[in-house]
Design an enzyme around this catalytic site. Structure first.
Site, PDB file in Angstrom:
ATOM      1  N   ASP A 454       0.860  -1.176   0.000  1.00  0.00           N
ATOM      2  CA  ASP A 454       0.000   0.000   0.000  1.00  0.00           C
ATOM      3  C   ASP A 454       0.902   1.234   0.000  1.00  0.00           C
ATOM      4  OD1 ASP A 454      -2.338   1.581   0.336  1.00  0.00           O
ATOM      5  OD2 ASP A 454      -1.949   1.680   2.479  1.00  0.00           O
ATOM      6  N   ARG A 867      -5.955   3.985  -7.711  1.00  0.00           N
ATOM      7  CA  ARG A 867      -7.415   4.047  -7.733  1.00  0.00           C
ATOM      8  C   ARG A 867      -8.020   2.640  -7.785  1.00  0.00           C
ATOM      9  NH1 ARG A 867      -9.028   7.808  -5.552  1.00  0.00           N
ATOM     10  NH2 ARG A 867     -10.768   8.578  -6.766  1.00  0.00           N
ATOM     11  N   LYS A 873      -7.151  -5.070  -5.211  1.00  0.00           N
ATOM     12  CA  LYS A 873      -5.830  -5.343  -4.638  1.00  0.00           C
ATOM     13  C   LYS A 873      -5.647  -6.849  -4.454  1.00  0.00           C
ATOM     14  CE  LYS A 873      -5.134  -1.028  -2.021  1.00  0.00           C
ATOM     15  NZ  LYS A 873      -4.781  -0.476  -0.703  1.00  0.00           N
ATOM     16  N   ASP A 893      -1.489  -0.947   5.967  1.00  0.00           N
ATOM     17  CA  ASP A 893      -1.789  -0.485   7.327  1.00  0.00           C
ATOM     18  C   ASP A 893      -3.257  -0.194   7.567  1.00  0.00           C
ATOM     19  OD1 ASP A 893      -1.517   3.079   7.418  1.00  0.00           O
ATOM     20  OD2 ASP A 893      -1.869   1.825   5.684  1.00  0.00           O
ATOM     21  N   ASP A 897      -6.561  -2.772   3.141  1.00  0.00           N
ATOM     22  CA  ASP A 897      -5.463  -3.674   2.766  1.00  0.00           C
ATOM     23  C   ASP A 897      -5.665  -5.095   3.296  1.00  0.00           C
ATOM     24  OD1 ASP A 897      -4.021  -1.478   1.643  1.00  0.00           O
ATOM     25  OD2 ASP A 897      -3.430  -0.892   3.664  1.00  0.00           O
TER      26      ASP A 897
END
EC number: 7.6.2.1
Length: 1252
Positions: A454, A867, A873, A893, A897
């Site tokens: 991230d 974006r 992800k 974090d 994520d």
């Protein structure tokens, strides 16, 4: 056929993806679009369809019903769902979360069930049962029971400790408290007791316990400021606002208790930014959206208290829905180890079958004719062979190492503690140590190929700092004195002359301060005045301090910089803004705020100065500002050069400009502005067009440069990981320009990097897919040239792609929602077959396109996906795992994520910030990104080396031990007789050979931690699986076979026709067993010594201590005293004292050990001399490297004025607070007591009634 294929692979050119916009939601990203309706509709179907459409619409989207202050409502039968058999429970989840696995009752049965799911444990349980059958076994039952109990006990204790920690964490969260309406009053309740429909009160700095609908708050117009760090890692404040009707009537406690609103909304889902629902109250309906919902995990800020009603609780909350499915993670070595154990099973069965056949033959040829071998049982030779098969399964069972799994767990536990205790991974600022939250993945840290990171809060601190500015042809921000001369040393500017300075700005240019204070350069003062007036920041003055609340940290940094330089923003009302200009307070009329959005990339304010002049002040990205500048701007070119320099220094830049507006021009424009503001349709477009009219012919003032501060050591860490052949991909929700700037800051990207964007690779991938389909269709050379590279080698390339392009390229389309049930037209078998074929072709195309994308991305040195949603992800990580078969690590974090962290082979959470959701779901956590290099290059590599060395030696020592029985079988009629004493077999893996190999698995290291970091190339051996694979396994097998041959045949030859010093022959079975066992113990322990790279006192003690322990226990077990107590269990009475007093036997042991070890020593010497590994070379020169230098940061090449990068617009991704400011809803008023407010409103209502 060709047109069909084209329609499936060609992208929709009419709807190009928008780089600035995230895909609408994770839940709506599906594999395919609905199939279109047929062109010709049968008449009967048309009639049926019209009848269906005439019915009242079915509200499928809003099937979640919540009744406020009525718990019984949610227990009604229609809300029950079947869980098991006939047992039902409410579909509304409780608010307690549960991550533990066991309780006091279920621990023993569930844990034993889990342990016996392991093939090796179940195998030994079966062996234990077989050993109770006297016709089969030649070994006592305790030889298997003792090791099995030890293994089960140690594993159970470890699982219990882990689960107790989970219990504590769950209890800590579930037992947090907040105020809930009970019996008409607010009472303190625990989070776990909260239910859907409860009305709760939250106070300042409290976490939100569930997803709640905001009803009212202490702020004007029921605003509520929240921090979403646990959701997305961002610490800038966001605001929520309740319905006006609930804010007006729901302030008093009694009103809250009587509130009986009914809410219909969407089912629980993972969409953090979307919510659709309706509130029914007092015979009226009110629409609900995401701006009125507080999500679990948010923190209340700058709001004394707020009230809300629980919509989703516990597992139904959006943060829990986003956490993804918890996956059981296993290491690559685990899988390999299991396959090797299966291989050993097969070898064991083959050996036992061969020896059983040999016994059958021996019985037929010799056993039946030897009267002295008769045992009183008249079994046939084949039946005796069958019994001996099971006998050999028991005798040779130590080929399958029972203590292997528990030894691996002990080593992993120790390695986890080393990570926890590493002071060089301790972050003192946040008092955050590194934490291994799992004990099963340590060696996999030494095999990572791809890291998915991230950005916000992981690579960066999410803290913006004002660094430089360019005003009227002059760059400010270098280290200079008051006369403008450059200084060799940095000296901080003293801001004590400014009463509003916050004392946190680090700035070394004294010349700028001199220019501001003397006032000669009017542009300088106007520059900082613009920063103080052109923004949507809100201020909270408490205890004499100014606290700014900005929609983004970028904007907050600019306003804070203006404050430090003497232009402090003090307060604002709906139509005015007050600024302290060099100590003089002035109030300006704000006539209009032209807010930021992702298309405009700028914001402006129109203000009337005290003297009556009207001015427009504007700030924005240079790409949009330069298009709107007046043609006669003298500073245009020189400012562009400064922007290029700032961009090369990876600073985030903005252009500042202004414009004088005549009263007539303003009046004409304001009329259009007011019309657009109240437009019923396309209001945003209308406003943007009106903004365009006035933002023209601007005069350029200068440019700012702020730094999105990276965490310490990020570039160095990325550089070292790159040298270890680890590829780093950045996956972020930030916009493209911001992500690209950070890529340059952390040196993932350089000026020599050729950057490819989504639009660049889209056509490339489409062409490749069409070529592959054509080749597959023609079947001519279809296997050739399909894996050719996408790019020519020799150039450094990077890929930057947005979430919208990612969906487009990977053929992830949005499905159309079915608002109404639709009737399906009858289809012929041919149509159905055609549709099936079409779907298969589409699925094949999608899979091939995904594979092509991964291949293309992996050819790039760096990949940045911006974006992207949490689900995207995770999808990117899954694609690399699937198509590259590579070991992946994800680090982040925030709650956005979590899905990525759970999907990757290893998940790492950054702790020490406000957000802990990622840490809770991670396998490892620490305080800063820079610690990742130590986690991988030191702990990961060491863990991998130790585990590989442990496994190779473990298999070797077990083969060497067990195969002696095999050689002995040729001399005992294949009778399953053991070559050793039973107690030696029992204790061999438990005491005699366990400690040295455990300590090597815990403490061994080929090079020091400093050298591991200095030479990242050492890491590559783990990525290539060089230290443990099937080849290494068979080498250990062959080594074990040779050792067992030596251990058996040298004593056998020495005992053949020999006479001892006392005239007695020492060649009895028991003396032979003692000699072979002694030779084995010394040989395998000394072999471990040869394999040890890092010697400590503990290692030496374990090797010699194990040998001494063996002799000590053996003499005790062979003593007469223990035989008298247990005559059936201890039958080797006096064997050790009698045999080992013969020097001849000691020479035999010495010869056996020498023949085992000397060839190994010779081979090691030759390999290190002729074919040294990288590790061998560094070990050889370790004294030379002892005084190693500090790692130097890689210098990036910089050439003035050639950068093609444009500056990023350093503002929030969403609209700012302009609407809020213009409406006056944000202006803090002194609130009267709640009951007085309610009485006043009721009185007003009565007066209106009387008047009417």
């Amino acid at each position: 056929m060709h047109s069909d294929r084209d329609s499936e692979t060609t992208f929709d050119e009419d709807s190009q993806p928008n780089d600035e916009v995230m895909p609408y939601s994770d839940d709506e990203t599906e594999d395919e679009l609905e199939s279109p309706l047929p062109a010709v509709e049968p008449e009967q179907n048309r009639i049926n369809r019209e009848a269906e459409e005439s019915r009242e619409p079915v509200k499928k989207d809003c099937s979640w019903q919540v009744k406020t202050n009525d718990r019984n409502f949610h227990e009604q039968p229609q809300f029950k769902k079947t869980t098991f058999l006939c047992f039902k429970k409410s579909k509304y989840a409780g608010n307690a979360i549960k991550t533990y696995k066991y309780n006091a009752i279920t621990f023993l049965p569930l844990n034993l069930l889990e342990q016996f799911k392991r093939v090796a444990n179940f195998y030994f349980l079966v062996l234990l049962i077989l050993q109770t059958i006297p016709q089969i076994t030649t070994l006592s039952w305790y030889t298997t029971l003792v090791p099995l109990l030890l293994v089960l006990g140690i594993t159970a204790i470890k699982d219990l400790v882990d689960d107790i920690a989970r219990h504590r964490m769950d209890n800590e969260i579930n037992n947090r408290t907040c105020d809930v309406i009970r019996d008409g009053r607010f009472k303190t309740a625990k989070w776990k007791d909260i239910q859907v429909g409860d009305v709760i009160r939250l106070e300042k700095n409290a976490f939100v316990p569930a997803d709640i609908l905001l009803l009212s708050s202490s702020e004007p117009n029921s605003l509520c400021y929240v921090e979403t760090a646990e959701l997305d890692g961002e610490t800038n404040l966001k605001f929520k606002m309740s319905l006006e009707v609930t804010d007006r009537y729901l302030q008093e406690e009694s009103a809250m208790a009587e509130f009986d609103g009914f809410i219909e909304c969407e089912e629980p889902n993972n969409r953090l930014d979307k919510f659709t629902g309706t509130l029914f109250w007092r015979s009226r309906t009110y629409p609900l959206d995401a701006d009125k919902i507080l999500l679990r995990g948010c923190k209340i800020r700058n709001t004394d208290f707020c009230h809300g009603v629980v919509i989703f609780a516990g597992g139904d909350t959006k943060i829990m829905k986003n956490s993804g499915k918890t996956r059981f993670k296993r290491t690559k070595i685990d899988s390999l180890m299991n396959y090797m154990v299966y291989t050993i099973f097969i070898v064991l069965i083959l050996l036992s079958a061969g020896l059983a056949i040999g016994h059958t033959y021996w019985e037929q040829q010799i056993g039946n004719t030897s009267w002295y071998l008769y045992d009183g049982e008249d079994y046939s030779p084949p039946y005796r062979g069958f019994l001996n098969f099971w006998g050999y399964i028991i005798v040779l069972n130590t080929m399958v190492p029972i203590s292997l799994y528990v030894s691996v767990e002990v080593i992993r536990l120790g390695q986890s503690y080393f990570i926890n205790w590493d002071l060089q991974m301790y972050y003192p600022e946040k008092d955050t140590p590194a934490k291994a939250r799992t004990t099963t993945l340590n060696e996999q840290l030494g095999q990572i190929h791809y890291i998915f990171s991230d950005k916000t809060g992981t690579l960066t601190q999410n803290i913006m700092a004002f660094k430089k500015c360019f005003i009227n042809g002059q760059t400010y921000g270098e280290s200079r004195d008051e006369s403008g001369q450059h200084q060799n040393h940095e000296e901080q500017v003293d801001f004590s002359w400014n009463m509003y300075a916050d004392g946190k700005l680090a700035f070394c240019d004294h010349y700028l301060i001199q220019q501001i204070r003397c006032g000669k350069e009017t542009e300088v003062r106007q520059f900082f005045f613009l920063l103080a007036i052109c923004h949507t920041v809100m201020v909270d003055a408490s205890d004499g301090q100014l606290n700014y609340q900005a929609a983004s940290p970028d904007e907050g940094a600019l306003v804070t910089a203006a404050r430090n330089f003497g232009f402090a923003f003090l307060s604002r009302t709906q139509n005015t803004i007050t600024i302290s200009e060099m100590g003089v307070e002035r109030t300006y009329d704000v006539l209009a705020i032209l807010d930021f959005n992702s298309d405009r990339k700028r914001m402006s304010v129109v203000v009337r100065e005290p003297d009556g002049n009207i001015k427009l002040y504007c700030k924005g990205a240079d790409t949009v500002i330069y298009e709107r500048l007046h043609p006669m701007n003298p500073q245009r070119q020189i400012t562009q050069e400064a922007l290029d320099i700032f961009a090369n220094e990876t600073l985030r830049t903005l252009c500042l400009c202004y414009k004088d507006i005549s009263h007539g021009e303003y009046e004409a424009w304001n009329k259009k502005f007011m019309e657009a503001s109240v437009a019923v349709s396309n209001r945003d477009e209308a406003l943007d067009n009106v903004y365009e009219e006035i933002e023209k012919n601007l005069i350029l003032l200068g440019a700012t440069a702020i730094e999105d501060k990276l965490q310490d050591g990020v570039p160095e860490t990325i550089s070292k990981l790159a040298k270890a052949d680890i590829k780093i991909w950045v996956l972020t929700g930030d916009k493209k320009e911001t992500a690209e700037n950070i890529g340059f800051s952390c040196e993932l990207l350089t000026d020599e990097t050729t950057i490819c964007y989504g639009e660049d690779i889209s056509a490339l991938l489409q062409t490749r897919l069409e070529n592959q389909n054509n080749k597959a269709g023609s079947n001519i050379n279809s296997s050739q040239r399909t894996n050719e590279p996408f790019f020519q080698s020799g150039r450094n390339r990077a890929l930057i792609i947005t979430g919208s392009w990612l969906n487009e390229i990977l053929l992830e389309k949005k499905k159309k929602k079915k608002k109404l049930p639709k009737l399906k037209f009858p289809r012929t078998a041919e149509e159905k077959e055609k549709q099936i074929q079409s779907k298969r072709r589409a699925d094949a195309n999608k899979e091939q396109q995904q594979r092509n994308f991964v291949d293309l991305a992996c050819e790039c040195s760096a990949v940045i996906c911006c974006r992207v949603t949490p689900k995207q992800k995770a999808m990117v990580v899954e694609l690399v795992k699937k198509y590259k078969k590579a070991i992946t690590l994800a680090i982040g974090d925030g709650a956005n994520d979590v899905n990525m962290i759970k999907t990757a082979h290893i998940g790492v959470g950054i702790s020490g910030q406000e957000g802990m959701q990622a840490v809770m779901s991670s396998d490892y956590s620490f305080g800063q990104f820079r610690y990742l290099q130590r986690l991988l290059l030191v702990h990961g590599r060491w863990s991998y080396i130790r585990m590989c060395k442990f496994l190779r030696y473990f298999f070797y020592k077990n083969f060497a031990f067990t195969l002696v029985h095999f050689w002995y079988s040729f001399f005992n009629g294949y009778s399953a007789q053991t070559a050793y004493e039973d107690w030696f077999i029992t204790l061999y893996n438990v005491l005699y050979s366990s400690l040295p190999v455990l300590l090597v698995g815990l403490l061994d290291q080929d090079v020091s931690d400093k050298l591991s970091l200095r030479f990242p190339g050492l890491y590559i051996s783990g990525q290539k699986d060089l230290l443990f694979n099937y080849k290494k396994f068979f080498v250990s097998l062959i080594h074990g076979i040779i050792t067992s041959l030596i251990i058996f045949f040298i004593p056998y030859g020495a005992y053949l026709q020999t006479m001892g010093q006392d005239g007695e022959a020492p060649s009895d079975y028991q003396s032979f067993a003692v000699t072979a066992a002694s030779s084995l113990i010394v040989a395998v322990n000394f072999q471990m010594g040869l394999d040890t790279s890092y010697w400590t006192f503990v290692n030496a003690f374990s090797i010699f201590g194990s040998i001494a322990l063996y002799f000590g226990i053996m003499f005790d077990l062979h003593s007469a005293g223990i035989h008298v107590l247990f005559p059936s269990s201890f039958q080797f009475t006096g064997t050790a004292p009698n045999a080992l007093r013969q020097p001849y036997l000691w020479l035999t042991i010495l010869l056996s050990v020498a023949v085992c070890l000397l060839p190994v020593v010779a081979l090691r010497f030759l390999s290190m001399t002729i074919w040294p590994s990288e590790s061998d070379k560094i070990q050889k020169n370790r004294k030379k490297y002892k005084a190693e230098e500090q790692w130097k940061r890689r210098q990036s090449t910089f050439r003035r004025g050639i950068s093609s990068r444009r500056s990023a617009y350093a503002f929030s991704h969403q609209r700012g607070y302009a609407d809020l400011i213009a409406s006056g809803r944000n202006i803090r008023k002194k609130r009267a007591p709640l009951d007085a407010v309610l009485r006043h409103k009721m009185a007003e209502g009565r007066q209106v009634g009387e008047t009417s």
